[in-house]
Design a protein around this motif. Structure first.
Motif, mmCIF file in Angstrom:
data_model
loop_
_atom_site.group_PDB
_atom_site.id
_atom_site.type_symbol
_atom_site.label_atom_id
_atom_site.label_comp_id
_atom_site.label_asym_id
_atom_site.label_seq_id
_atom_site.Cartn_x
_atom_site.Cartn_y
_atom_site.Cartn_z
ATOM 1 N N ALA A 1 38.120 44.863 53.834
ATOM 2 C CA ALA A 1 37.040 44.157 53.144
ATOM 3 C C ALA A 1 36.725 44.817 51.812
ATOM 4 O O ALA A 1 36.431 44.161 50.823
ATOM 5 C CB ALA A 1 35.800 44.114 54.044
ATOM 6 N N GLY A 2 36.829 46.151 51.775
ATOM 7 C CA GLY A 2 36.529 46.860 50.542
ATOM 8 C C GLY A 2 37.489 46.517 49.432
ATOM 9 O O GLY A 2 37.107 46.325 48.291
ATOM 10 N N SER A 3 38.787 46.420 49.765
ATOM 11 C CA SER A 3 39.769 46.120 48.732
ATOM 12 C C SER A 3 39.607 44.716 48.211
ATOM 13 O O SER A 3 39.827 44.431 47.053
ATOM 14 C CB SER A 3 41.192 46.330 49.283
ATOM 15 O OG SER A 3 41.485 45.396 50.292
ATOM 16 N N VAL A 4 39.200 43.788 49.088
ATOM 17 C CA VAL A 4 38.958 42.421 48.644
ATOM 18 C C VAL A 4 37.835 42.399 47.622
ATOM 19 O O VAL A 4 37.864 41.655 46.656
ATOM 20 C CB VAL A 4 38.616 41.518 49.859
ATOM 21 C CG1 VAL A 4 38.088 40.183 49.390
ATOM 22 C CG2 VAL A 4 39.848 41.314 50.725
ATOM 23 N N ASP A 5 36.824 43.250 47.807
ATOM 24 C CA ASP A 5 35.678 43.255 46.910
ATOM 25 C C ASP A 5 35.938 43.980 45.592
ATOM 26 O O ASP A 5 35.363 43.639 44.576
ATOM 27 C CB ASP A 5 34.476 43.920 47.600
ATOM 28 C CG ASP A 5 33.914 43.045 48.716
ATOM 29 O OD1 ASP A 5 34.157 41.844 48.664
ATOM 30 O OD2 ASP A 5 33.267 43.592 49.617
ATOM 31 N N GLY A 6 36.807 45.018 45.590
ATOM 32 C CA GLY A 6 36.860 45.888 44.439
ATOM 33 C C GLY A 6 38.137 45.972 43.653
ATOM 34 O O GLY A 6 38.099 46.269 42.463
ATOM 35 N N ASP A 7 39.290 45.731 44.256
ATOM 36 C CA ASP A 7 40.567 45.959 43.583
ATOM 37 C C ASP A 7 41.023 44.759 42.768
ATOM 38 O O ASP A 7 40.685 43.624 43.064
ATOM 39 C CB ASP A 7 41.662 46.289 44.602
ATOM 40 C CG ASP A 7 41.441 47.641 45.265
ATOM 41 O OD1 ASP A 7 40.522 48.351 44.837
ATOM 42 O OD2 ASP A 7 42.181 47.956 46.205
ATOM 43 N N THR A 8 41.817 45.063 41.759
ATOM 44 C CA THR A 8 42.507 44.016 41.006
ATOM 45 C C THR A 8 43.961 44.037 41.453
ATOM 46 O O THR A 8 44.609 45.090 41.431
ATOM 47 C CB THR A 8 42.401 44.258 39.493
ATOM 48 O OG1 THR A 8 41.022 44.149 39.097
ATOM 49 C CG2 THR A 8 43.228 43.248 38.719
ATOM 50 N N ILE A 9 44.482 42.895 41.849
ATOM 51 C CA ILE A 9 45.823 42.810 42.426
ATOM 52 C C ILE A 9 46.731 41.982 41.535
ATOM 53 O O ILE A 9 46.274 41.147 40.751
ATOM 54 C CB ILE A 9 45.789 42.198 43.834
ATOM 55 C CG1 ILE A 9 45.145 40.803 43.815
ATOM 56 C CG2 ILE A 9 45.035 43.124 44.796
ATOM 57 C CD1 ILE A 9 45.222 40.061 45.144
ATOM 58 N N VAL B 1 53.536 35.817 36.751
ATOM 59 C CA VAL B 1 52.868 36.970 37.338
ATOM 60 C C VAL B 1 51.385 36.628 37.405
ATOM 61 O O VAL B 1 50.755 36.312 36.392
ATOM 62 C CB VAL B 1 53.088 38.249 36.512
ATOM 63 C CG1 VAL B 1 52.201 39.377 37.047
ATOM 64 C CG2 VAL B 1 54.545 38.661 36.543
ATOM 65 N N ARG B 2 50.835 36.690 38.625
ATOM 66 C CA ARG B 2 49.428 36.347 38.836
ATOM 67 C C ARG B 2 48.624 37.623 39.052
ATOM 68 O O ARG B 2 49.046 38.525 39.778
ATOM 69 C CB ARG B 2 49.295 35.422 40.050
ATOM 70 C CG ARG B 2 47.862 35.114 40.452
ATOM 71 C CD ARG B 2 47.827 34.177 41.653
ATOM 72 N NE ARG B 2 48.248 32.838 41.271
ATOM 73 C CZ ARG B 2 48.567 31.881 42.153
ATOM 74 N NH1 ARG B 2 48.563 32.152 43.448
ATOM 75 N NH2 ARG B 2 48.913 30.693 41.734
ATOM 76 N N VAL B 3 47.449 37.673 38.433
ATOM 77 C CA VAL B 3 46.562 38.826 38.553
ATOM 78 C C VAL B 3 45.176 38.309 38.962
ATOM 79 O O VAL B 3 44.693 37.321 38.411
ATOM 80 C CB VAL B 3 46.455 39.611 37.228
ATOM 81 C CG1 VAL B 3 45.647 40.889 37.424
ATOM 82 C CG2 VAL B 3 47.839 39.928 36.677
ATOM 83 N N SER B 4 44.532 38.973 39.936
ATOM 84 C CA SER B 4 43.205 38.544 40.394
ATOM 85 C C SER B 4 42.342 39.757 40.676
ATOM 86 O O SER B 4 42.820 40.760 41.212
ATOM 87 C CB SER B 4 43.324 37.683 41.656
ATOM 88 O OG SER B 4 42.050 37.263 42.122
ATOM 89 N N GLY B 5 41.068 39.643 40.330
ATOM 90 C CA GLY B 5 40.137 40.736 40.586
ATOM 91 C C GLY B 5 39.224 40.966 39.400
ATOM 92 O O GLY B 5 39.331 40.311 38.351
ATOM 93 N N THR C 1 41.043 32.120 43.709
ATOM 94 C CA THR C 1 40.499 33.163 44.581
ATOM 95 C C THR C 1 38.984 33.270 44.528
ATOM 96 O O THR C 1 38.385 33.938 45.370
ATOM 97 C CB THR C 1 41.086 34.538 44.211
ATOM 98 O OG1 THR C 1 40.682 34.863 42.873
ATOM 99 C CG2 THR C 1 42.599 34.541 44.306
ATOM 100 N N GLY C 2 38.364 32.638 43.544
ATOM 101 C CA GLY C 2 36.931 32.818 43.343
ATOM 102 C C GLY C 2 36.606 34.023 42.482
ATOM 103 O O GLY C 2 35.444 34.257 42.134
ATOM 104 N N GLU C 3 37.632 34.808 42.118
ATOM 105 C CA GLU C 3 37.488 35.954 41.220
ATOM 106 C C GLU C 3 38.054 35.574 39.851
ATOM 107 O O GLU C 3 38.595 34.484 39.672
ATOM 108 C CB GLU C 3 38.278 37.153 41.758
ATOM 109 C CG GLU C 3 37.966 37.545 43.175
ATOM 110 C CD GLU C 3 38.922 38.627 43.669
ATOM 111 O OE1 GLU C 3 38.441 39.576 44.280
ATOM 112 O OE2 GLU C 3 40.143 38.502 43.436
ATOM 113 N N ASP C 4 37.952 36.500 38.889
ATOM 114 C CA ASP C 4 38.690 36.318 37.647
ATOM 115 C C ASP C 4 40.186 36.322 37.962
ATOM 116 O O ASP C 4 40.677 37.209 38.676
ATOM 117 C CB ASP C 4 38.388 37.455 36.667
ATOM 118 C CG ASP C 4 37.023 37.300 36.003
ATOM 119 O OD1 ASP C 4 36.393 36.229 36.173
ATOM 120 O OD2 ASP C 4 36.579 38.259 35.335
ATOM 121 N N VAL C 5 40.906 35.324 37.456
ATOM 122 C CA VAL C 5 42.350 35.227 37.644
ATOM 123 C C VAL C 5 42.994 35.049 36.276
ATOM 124 O O VAL C 5 42.497 34.286 35.438
ATOM 125 C CB VAL C 5 42.733 34.043 38.556
ATOM 126 C CG1 VAL C 5 44.252 33.836 38.583
ATOM 127 C CG2 VAL C 5 42.221 34.261 39.973
#
Length: 453
Positions: free
Chosen positions: A4-12, A27-31, A83-87
């Motif tokens: 859960a922590g990585s979902v909230d904080g990391d950029t993947i 190449v897709r980036v999210s976070g 993802t609901g995050e910045d992508v």
């Protein structure tokens, strides 16, 4: 797997397109740092990158400044993204080497490698989709036929999720009535008569049970059917197998025992992927032939449908009608066994209502195909169906709990007992949508996804 922590904080970051050569790769980036990571690749300020506009740029290694590729960049800021995050996405020239370099540059710019299915998992975690729609994403990607794709697209649209949500709402309302009568008896809040309560629980349980039973159709459409041809030696299995496949895949000869274990071929009937299995004929045998028969029986035991061939010469007229001689059937019956008369061009008389086929003339072949597809109720157009064992098991659990609640109401048991069962049903239905589920189950589900999804 992802916490859960990585979902909230990391950029993947991950390559979102299939491996191999191609005109375009992504190449897709999210976070939280997604836009900044891509901005570093193209030497721009993150705040100056427009939202939902394709921007032409040159990607460079963030450390050395080496030119990597001429690219298009797309930014989709939260919450209006997959993802609901910045992508942010980098669209470069396809090819494993080029995509690998762009991905390594994104990682060097501050992202970490994504886990399988992590983009979709984040979409679920942030409420962009429920778990049913997440599974539908995998169904769209893996669809092997037009009907499978239509079914997956319908799930992605939310048809199954909406049906489950309605069932859950009905269970919640029933539970609320029960708990009100338990908690506030002094207020004069009474639940409906016992007969009415039992009827409500039974009706809802029946609806859940009916939905769970659609799994046979959903599985056939999404995963395909496994169909084994079984029967004694010289029953014409290989000849009929070739006729069903439409080409010569299995050897056919007059002498018995030509098929030593099993032969497989994949076809599509009525939009359903079908794996046909031709197995070795039954007879007393030794050595390698005996081993081949055993392998065929083992393979047939895993089939969704068994087509048991009965040669025309085995069919004889009796005083009470037609019947067949003992064919020595030893393969485990899956509950979907279709007895079929083979070598129908040699048949004298009727066959007691069984399908009569001939690999020589094509007699009965289309009828047999329809019977195979119909054995799991997959003929015609599909409605709302469940497509995974996870969905089926949870909906069936809700049906069982509601059945117990109806029984308890009819037996005059305390309302606390009824509430316990209805609460279990509501929780099971909520879990179908992804609520109140554990990390272990999510790990197992999203491990089936590709890295870039």
């Amino acid at each position: 797997m992802v916490s859960a922590g990585s979902v909230d904080g990391d950029t993947i970051a991950a390559i979102a397109t299939p491996p191999g050569a191609g005109g375009i790769g992504i190449v897709r980036v999210s976070g939280p740092e997604a836009v900044e990571v891509v901005a570093r690749l193209i030497g721009r300020e993150a705040g100056g990158l427009p939202d939902r506009v394709l921007l032409h740029a040159v990607a460079r290694d963030p450390a050395s400044g080496e030119r990597l590729d001429e690219v298009l960049v797309a930014v989709m800021r939260a919450p209006r993204s997959y993802t609901g995050e910045d992508v942010a996405e980098v669209h470069g020239h396809g090819g494993a080497v080029n995509m690998g370099r762009l991905l390594r540059a994104a990682l060097a710019a501050g992202a970490r490698p994504a886990e399988p299915g992590e983009f979709t998992r984040r979409a679920v975690a942030r409420g962009r989709m429920d778990l049913v729609r997440a599974e539908a994403v995998l169904g769209v990607i893996a669809a092997a036929s037009e009907r499978a794709l239509r079914l997956a697209q319908g799930q992605l649209e939310g048809r199954l999720g909406e049906r489950v949500a309605v069932l859950r709402q009905r269970a919640t309302e029933l539970l609320a009535d029960l708990e009100a009568s338990i908690d506030f008896p002094e207020e004069g809040i009474e639940h409906a008569a016992r007969s009415g309560l039992a009827a409500r629980a039974a009706e809802l349980g029946t609806a859940c049970s009916a939905l769970a039973e659609t799994f046979a159709v959903g599985r056939a459409l999404s995963e395909g059917l496994d169909v084994a041809l079984v029967g004694p030696v010289n029953a014409g299995k290989s000849s009929l197998f070739n006729r069903l496949v439409g080409s010569e895949r299995a050897l056919v000869a007059a002498e018995p025992g030509t098929t030593r274990d099993f032969v497989e071929a994949r076809v599509v009937w009525e939009g359903i992927p079908v794996t046909l299995v031709d197995t070795a004929g039954w007879r007393e045998a030794e050595g390698v032939e005996r081993r081949g028969i055993e392998l065929g029986e083992k393979r047939a035991s895993r089939a969704d449908v068994l087509v048991e061939l009965i040669p025309a010469e085995f069919v004889r007229q009796g005083e009470t009608g037609h019947r067949t001689q003992d064919t020595g059937h030893r393969t485990q019956d899956t509950g979907r066994r279709i007895p079929v008369v083979s070598k129908g061009d040699e048949l004298k008389g009727g066959a007691g209502g069984m399908i009569v086929t001939s690999a020589v003339t094509g007699q009965g072949v289309e009828e047999l195909k329809a019977a195979i597809v119909g054995a799991v109720g997959a003929g015609g157009e599909e409605g709302v169906v469940v497509t995974s064992e996870r969905q089926r098991d949870l909906v069936a659990r809700a049906a069982d709990a509601l059945s117990r609640a109806a029984g308890a109401a009819g037996a005059g048991q305390a309302e606390e007992v009824l509430a316990l069962e209805v609460r279990e049903a509501a929780r099971a239905l909520a879990a179908v949508l992804g609520e109140e589920v554990g990390e272990e189950m999510l790990d197992a589900l999203f491990a089936r996804f590709c890295i870039g999804k």
